[in-house]
Design a protein around this motif. Structure first.
Motif, PDB file in Angstrom:
ATOM      1  N   PRO A  38       1.120  -1.383  -0.188  1.00  0.00           N
ATOM      2  CA  PRO A  38       0.004  -0.474  -0.137  1.00  0.00           C
ATOM      3  C   PRO A  38       0.557   1.196  -0.054  1.00  0.00           C
ATOM      4  O   PRO A  38       0.385   2.042  -0.674  1.00  0.00           O
ATOM      5  CB  PRO A  38      -0.508  -0.103   1.252  1.00  0.00           C
ATOM      6  CG  PRO A  38      -0.733  -1.302   2.036  1.00  0.00           C
ATOM      7  CD  PRO A  38       0.392  -2.033   1.180  1.00  0.00           C
ATOM      8  N   LEU A  39       1.969   1.214   0.562  1.00  0.00           N
ATOM      9  CA  LEU A  39       2.409   2.402   0.860  1.00  0.00           C
ATOM     10  C   LEU A  39       3.656   2.732  -0.835  1.00  0.00           C
ATOM     11  O   LEU A  39       3.887   3.988  -0.639  1.00  0.00           O
ATOM     12  CB  LEU A  39       3.587   2.479   2.281  1.00  0.00           C
ATOM     13  CG  LEU A  39       3.563   2.550   3.143  1.00  0.00           C
ATOM     14  CD1 LEU A  39       4.517   2.511   4.269  1.00  0.00           C
ATOM     15  CD2 LEU A  39       2.114   3.756   3.263  1.00  0.00           C
ATOM     16  N   GLY A  42       0.781   3.494  -3.154  1.00  0.00           N
ATOM     17  CA  GLY A  42       0.089   5.267  -3.151  1.00  0.00           C
ATOM     18  C   GLY A  42       1.169   5.848  -2.660  1.00  0.00           C
ATOM     19  O   GLY A  42       1.353   7.278  -3.635  1.00  0.00           O
TER      20      GLY A  42
ATOM     21  N   LEU B   8      -3.016  -0.232   6.520  1.00  0.00           N
ATOM     22  CA  LEU B   8      -2.135   0.728   5.511  1.00  0.00           C
ATOM     23  C   LEU B   8      -2.662   1.271   4.451  1.00  0.00           C
ATOM     24  O   LEU B   8      -1.985   2.503   3.899  1.00  0.00           O
ATOM     25  CB  LEU B   8      -0.582  -0.039   5.148  1.00  0.00           C
ATOM     26  CG  LEU B   8       0.561  -0.380   6.114  1.00  0.00           C
ATOM     27  CD1 LEU B   8       1.533  -0.807   5.598  1.00  0.00           C
ATOM     28  CD2 LEU B   8       0.778   1.356   5.962  1.00  0.00           C
ATOM     29  N   THR B   9      -3.566   0.359   3.869  1.00  0.00           N
ATOM     30  CA  THR B   9      -3.971   0.196   3.235  1.00  0.00           C
ATOM     31  C   THR B   9      -4.924   1.777   2.822  1.00  0.00           C
ATOM     32  O   THR B   9      -5.174   2.607   2.106  1.00  0.00           O
ATOM     33  CB  THR B   9      -5.183  -0.852   1.881  1.00  0.00           C
ATOM     34  OG1 THR B   9      -3.660  -1.606   1.899  1.00  0.00           O
ATOM     35  CG2 THR B   9      -5.402  -0.501   0.796  1.00  0.00           C
ATOM     36  N   MET B  12      -3.021   4.939   3.380  1.00  0.00           N
ATOM     37  CA  MET B  12      -2.734   5.446   1.888  1.00  0.00           C
ATOM     38  C   MET B  12      -3.831   6.158   1.765  1.00  0.00           C
ATOM     39  O   MET B  12      -3.953   6.628   1.174  1.00  0.00           O
ATOM     40  CB  MET B  12      -1.990   4.283   1.348  1.00  0.00           C
ATOM     41  CG  MET B  12      -1.114   4.583   0.308  1.00  0.00           C
ATOM     42  SD  MET B  12       0.224   5.844   1.404  1.00  0.00           S
ATOM     43  CE  MET B  12       0.029   7.419   0.672  1.00  0.00           C
ATOM     44  N   LEU B  15      -5.926   8.948   3.067  1.00  0.00           N
ATOM     45  CA  LEU B  15      -4.446  10.304   2.348  1.00  0.00           C
ATOM     46  C   LEU B  15      -4.059  10.843   1.224  1.00  0.00           C
ATOM     47  O   LEU B  15      -4.547  12.228   1.531  1.00  0.00           O
ATOM     48  CB  LEU B  15      -2.506  10.413   3.133  1.00  0.00           C
ATOM     49  CG  LEU B  15      -1.398  11.210   2.667  1.00  0.00           C
ATOM     50  CD1 LEU B  15      -1.221  11.756   3.345  1.00  0.00           C
ATOM     51  CD2 LEU B  15      -0.454   9.860   2.212  1.00  0.00           C
TER      52      LEU B  15
END
Lengths: 133, 609
Positions: A38-39, A42, B8-9, B12, B15
């Motif tokens: 995900p990081l 994103g 986390l997904t 994100m 954000l």
């Protein structure tokens, strides 16, 4: 200087993009290095999106979408090359099992996902948004 | 694990949505900020910059104005200086007695690593960028930097970089990096049983990488700005000394920092993906030292040259004379810049490299003493027979020269192979380079802040407090770092949390460590006074109505940034101008009386005149 305005007086004195470029890059770096999908996705999206935005804002391009498509394409190629370099056979099963066991494949795929989303968004927006910004 | 991924997904996603929402909300900025590629055409009416800027926090988050970015750099650098200083105060307190009484040795190692990296990368480079961002465009008559947005990106990479570098301290489950600021392999590759294979080190390396990217972007910007954005009357022949040093420094950054970035990526690959760049059985740990010091030694001059430029800029202002031997100061700057890439292996004399290589690196290292001495003699000669005014910036400049002489000469000794073999990895080395980084960079930071305080605040600092700051800092610096030189002669190794040795002279070592700690506390008290002076004078000091608080017109050195300051004062709306000018500031002080006829050298050739 104030009594002698030159070319750069035409620049705007505020831009929202630098902050997000500087935020996207470290998030993407952390995501790719540690294999946090995900990081990685994103962060890369934030980074390429902001690059397209700032280039458009600076007047180098009229619309950001083609650039976004291009940057997405670069990510797809880079991520794909990374993932494919780790695969021995061409089978889907081999790919799925490599996703579970090989960290580099995961990282490559996450870069491809980010690239594909950027490609998709840029490609669609290119036709949806007809009005020049 | 799966829950973590989902969280986390989500995070994100939130954000990204928030960023998109923020961007659409500020869309209407475009009504007042025309675009070069689309938009309206009211660019020529842009007028004074502040009218265009959004207000409040958004202004600071989105600014691309070189002065605002300079202020951001300065604020950031003073914050990191405080944090790096607090780290070292804990370490100095620990070293008051031989045993590990206050903190664990692992904590000491973590603080030691972070102190070095914080001071060099998070304070040193940014504080120089603060001065150069604010003042270079003003001094050379440019409207702004050549690439204002890249300028902003370069700054905004720094806060994430700092958070990553310090992450080991505050992220649960991580240990701070304990690899030293030089990150020598094989320890930094993660070999061994300590915490060196942990993610704390990876994050630190990533953070360092970001600060390197930031410095490189800044350097490209300064090179482009100084080459292409100068005013018509600002030629190469009369370019001022500070711009010369920033140009040289930017050149060094351009060649040095990308190499650090590449080496860091190689190190990360070694740590995480099984490459063997720096493995004993692969490219060898010595390769790391070569790559690191090919960056690392120019880094020393990256941090030294701009402060040297500040001395050359400030010293003449309070000596009533122009800079002696201007051309040779410029030549020495360029010479140091070139030579700095030919000395790196003097950090590696004890690694067993070929003696013939060591010999050549010793020769080049000794040769750097020549341009350095040219600077020192020119500075001294500038003051010779001048009408010296001992203002705070001048005191710090003179203090810097004396520190540089000690730091420089100890460096000449260290450049000699036989001396280095004895003193390598002792406190002598620590004392030597702190005389440069604290004694020159730290001192000139304060000198620059005091000298230009009236420009960026419109007020004057409190003179008495500034002098307290100087004397505490000066005495503290001598106590701390001279004690370190003596500790080195006694054989005290650097980087140790304890010195409870079963053999050797423990008593004098203890005494010298206590002297060093006393000095460090004096520096800290001085810095607290400085911060108080800075904040209080900035917020409560009376508005300065004198456009020439240093009486530079009398000596013919009223330079371009002060002219800009004067014009700004004339266009500013008077708000609170009824107050008296501070009696503790420049104009009303007794410093002024010494300068009534210092104007015999009117014809300085700076383009900043």
């Amino acid at each position: 200087m104030d009594e002698q305005p030159g070319l750069s007086e035409q620049y705007r004195r505020a831009s929202p993009w630098p902050l997000f470029i500087a935020l996207g890059l470290p998030i993407a770096e952390i995501g790719v290095l540690f294999g946090l999908v995900p990081l990685a996705v994103g962060g890369l999206l934030l980074f390429v999106g902001s690059v397209a935005g700032i280039v458009q804002e600076s007047g180098y391009v009229e619309r950001p979408w083609n650039l976004l498509v291009g940057l997405g394409g670069v990510l797809v190629v880079l991520g794909g090359a990374l993932a494919l370099s780790q695969l021995t056979g061409g089978s889907l099963d081999g790919f799925v099992s490599a996703l579970g066991s090989n960290g580099l494949v995961v990282r490559g795929v996450s870069i491809v996902i980010a690239g594909a989303i950027a490609l998709g968004v840029g490609g669609v927006a290119r036709f949806v948004e007809t009005e020049p910004i | 694990m799966a829950n973590g991924q989902i969280a986390l997904t989500l995070l994100m996603g939130v954000l990204l949505v928030a960023v998109a929402a923020f961007l659409t909300r500020i869309e209407d900025w475009r009504s007042y900020t025309p675009l070069a590629g689309g938009g309206g055409g009211t660019a020529e009416e842009s007028g004074y910059a502040h009218e265009e800027k959004p207000g409040g926090l958004i202004r600071w988050l989105t600014t691309v104005d070189h002065k605002d970015i300079g202020m951001l750099y300065g604020t950031y650098a003073l914050a990191t200086f405080t944090i790096g200083g607090l780290m070292v105060m804990i370490m100095r307190a620990e070293l008051l007695d031989p045993a590990a009484t206050l903190i664990e040795s692992t904590t000491y190692n973590g603080l030691l690593t972070s102190h070095g990296i914080t001071m060099l990368f998070l304070f040193g480079t940014p504080i120089i960028a603060a001065f150069s961002n604010y003042f270079i465009p003003l001094i050379i008559g440019a409207d702004d930097m050549a690439f204002p947005r890249i300028n902003a990106i370069a700054f905004w990479l720094l806060p994430p970089g700092a958070l990553l570098i310090w992450a080991g301290f505050f992220v649960p489950g991580l240990a701070p990096a304990q690899v030293g600021w030089t990150m020598y392999a094989p320890l930094s590759v993660g070999v061994g049983a300590g915490t060196q294979s942990g993610a704390g080190v990876d994050l630190m390396l990533l953070g360092l990488h970001l600060t390197g990217v930031s410095a490189t972007m800044g350097a490209i910007n300064f090179i482009a700005t100084i080459f292409t954005e100068r005013a018509e009357d600002c030629t190469w022949a009369n370019l001022d000394i500070f711009s010369w040093t920033i140009l040289t420094q930017s050149g060094l950054i351009l060649f040095a920092f990308p190499l650090l970035g590449s080496a860091l990526v190689m190190l990360l690959l070694d740590r995480n993906f099984g490459t063997t760049f720096f493995a004993v059985e692969g490219g060898s740990p010595i390769l790391w030292q070569h790559l690191f010091w090919f960056f690392g030694h120019p880094e020393v001059y990256i941090l030294f040259l701009p402060p040297a430029g500040l001395i050359s800029l400030i010293l003449p202002k309070f000596s009533g004379r122009k800079l002696f031997g201007f051309k040779f100061v410029v030549y020495s700057t360029l010479a140091i810049g070139v030579l700095s890439f030919g000395v790196w292996a003097h950090h590696m004399f004890t690694t067993g490299i070929d003696p013939r290589i060591r010999g050549s690196f010793m020769a080049v290292s000794l040769a750097i003493a020549i341009p350095s001495a040219v600077k020192v003699f020119n500075w001294i000669t500038t003051m010779w027979n001048g009408r010296v005014r001992l203002t705070a910036p001048m005191l710090f400049s003179i203090g810097t020269i004396s520190n540089f002489i000690i730091g420089g000469i100890t460096g000449v000794f260290l450049a000699a192979i036989p001396v280095d073999l004895v003193l390598h990895d002792t406190y002598y080395v620590v004392g030597h380079f702190h005389y440069i980084v604290m004694g020159v960079l730290g001192f000139m930071t304060f000198a620059g802040l005091y000298y230009w305080f009236p420009i960026f605040t419109g007020r004057m600092y409190q003179r008495t407090l500034a002098k307290w700051h100087f004397w505490l800092t000066f005495v503290g610096t001598q106590l701390t770092f001279f004690a370190m030189l003596l500790l080195g002669y006694l054989g005290m190794p650097r980087r140790y949390a304890t010195y409870d040795f079963p053999i050797g002279p423990v008593d004098p070592v203890t005494a010298l460590h206590q002297v060093a700690t006393l000095g460090a506390f004096l520096i800290a008290i001085g810095f607290v006074i400085h911060v108080w002076n800075f904040v209080q004078s900035w917020s409560e000091g009376p508005i300065l109505e004198d456009e020439d608080p240093w009486n530079l017109k009398e000596i013919g050195q009223y330079t371009r940034e002060w002219e800009w300051h004067h014009r700004r004062m004339e266009t500013a709306i008077a708000d609170g101008g009824d107050e008296e000018v501070a009696t503790d500031g420049g104009k009303e002080s007794n410093e002024e009386e010494l300068t009534t006829d210092g104007g015999e050298n009117v014809s300085e050739t700076d383009c900043s005149d």
